[in-house]
Design a protein around this motif. Structure first.
Motif, PDB file in Angstrom:
ATOM      1  N   GLY A   6      -2.136 -50.062  96.937  1.00  0.00           N
ATOM      2  CA  GLY A   6      -2.629 -51.240  96.252  1.00  0.00           C
ATOM      3  C   GLY A   6      -1.541 -51.850  95.390  1.00  0.00           C
ATOM      4  O   GLY A   6      -0.763 -51.134  94.743  1.00  0.00           O
ATOM      5  N   GLY A  84      -4.785 -55.930  95.143  1.00  0.00           N
ATOM      6  CA  GLY A  84      -5.925 -55.187  94.628  1.00  0.00           C
ATOM      7  C   GLY A  84      -5.834 -53.710  94.946  1.00  0.00           C
ATOM      8  O   GLY A  84      -4.747 -53.131  95.008  1.00  0.00           O
ATOM      9  N   ASP A  85      -6.988 -53.094  95.165  1.00  0.00           N
ATOM     10  CA  ASP A  85      -7.066 -51.672  95.509  1.00  0.00           C
ATOM     11  C   ASP A  85      -7.376 -51.551  97.002  1.00  0.00           C
ATOM     12  O   ASP A  85      -8.249 -52.272  97.504  1.00  0.00           O
ATOM     13  N   VAL A  88     -11.227 -51.222  98.661  1.00  0.00           N
ATOM     14  CA  VAL A  88     -12.318 -52.138  98.345  1.00  0.00           C
ATOM     15  C   VAL A  88     -12.722 -52.904  99.602  1.00  0.00           C
ATOM     16  O   VAL A  88     -13.886 -53.264  99.792  1.00  0.00           O
ATOM     17  N   SER A 113      -8.224 -53.417  90.637  1.00  0.00           N
ATOM     18  CA  SER A 113      -9.037 -54.157  91.590  1.00  0.00           C
ATOM     19  C   SER A 113      -9.777 -55.281  90.868  1.00  0.00           C
ATOM     20  O   SER A 113     -10.181 -55.135  89.714  1.00  0.00           O
TER      21      SER A 113
END
Length: 249
Positions: A6, A84-85, A88, A113
């Motif tokens: 991420g 982001g992560d 997700v 995230s």
């Protein structure tokens, strides 16, 4: 080896030290470019920062034809980067399953995230979010109303809804556009959405957060992308105070 890394929310510096070290030592670096994007970075800037060439991947590369990347990961250290992560997005979970089914070792290096950042920016409590939804741009003869169904179901249970806004090539849905679409859907069903919270450029030095009824939020200038929208349920006292203090409610 296939490592999902991420990159955080906004620019090149959001990646963790662990993630950066793994990127700089990888044999091959891929960057997923369709579920979200780092609006504070360019691919060329990332390459300079990582000291590695970066190969962009788009929806068809990941969902339909990932075989070449997976084949590389059987003998090389391959990293798969995303804003982001990593997990997700369900499409990334599917890719990890595909890798594991081929006997390819996998790992995840997490990052900030949007799913958690919106709680800090809005003050809406994490445990009060229900099912999220995505709001696409309407196409000719196609105007999906599933997002409204999700929102109404969450509101009936006093749960907030996180609404992911569409990204198409270089077109990014804005909060005012999203509110207009939802208001149109709600009017057609004789429903009413009482409150919206719009957020722009989470993770940047100057994020924008605005809360209010549809007419007010549609009139706000949220500036450049990326934008995201929340439809809150009935507010707790602290949530209301937070929105009044930090989002102009």
């Amino acid at each position: 080896m296939l490592t999902f890394i991420g990159l955080g929310l906004f620019d090149k510096t959001d990646v963790s030290e662990k993630g950066l070290s793994r990127i700089r030592n990888a044999d091959r670096v891929y960057l997923e470019c369709y579920t979200s994007r780092l609006m504070g970075a360019t691919r060329e800037g990332l390459e300079q920062y990582y000291r590695r060439p970066v190969t962009p991947l788009y929806r068809s590369d990941v969902e339909q034809d990932p075989d070449a990347m997976l084949e590389e990961a059987t003998t090389k250290d391959v990293v798969f980067l995303c804003a982001g992560d990593p997990m997700v997005s369900t499409t990334h979970a599917d890719l990890r399953i595909r890798a594991a089914s081929r006997g390819i070792p996998t790992a995840i290096i997490h990052a900030a995230s949007i799913a958690s950042a919106v709680c800090g920016l809005s003050g809406l409590q994490n445990y009060r979010f229900g099912k999220s939804c995505s709001l696409p741009f309407p196409q000719k003869n196609w105007f999906p109303t599933t997002p409204l169904d999700v929102i109404l179901a969450n509101l009936s249970q006093r749960l907030h809804t996180l609404v992911y806004l569409d990204i198409q090539d270089d077109r990014y849905m804005t909060v005012p556009e999203a509110v207009a679409l939802l208001e149109e859907m709600a009017a057609a069903r004789k429903e009413k959405i009482p409150l919206y919270v719009g957020i722009a450029r989470a993770g940047s030095d100057e994020p924008v957060v605005r809360a209010g009824p549809g007419e007010l939020v549609r009139a706000c200038d949220f500036g450049p992308p990326l934008h995201i929208l929340i439809v809150p349920a009935e507010l707790h006292d602290m949530e209301r105070e937070y929105l009044e203090m930090f989002a102009g409610l």
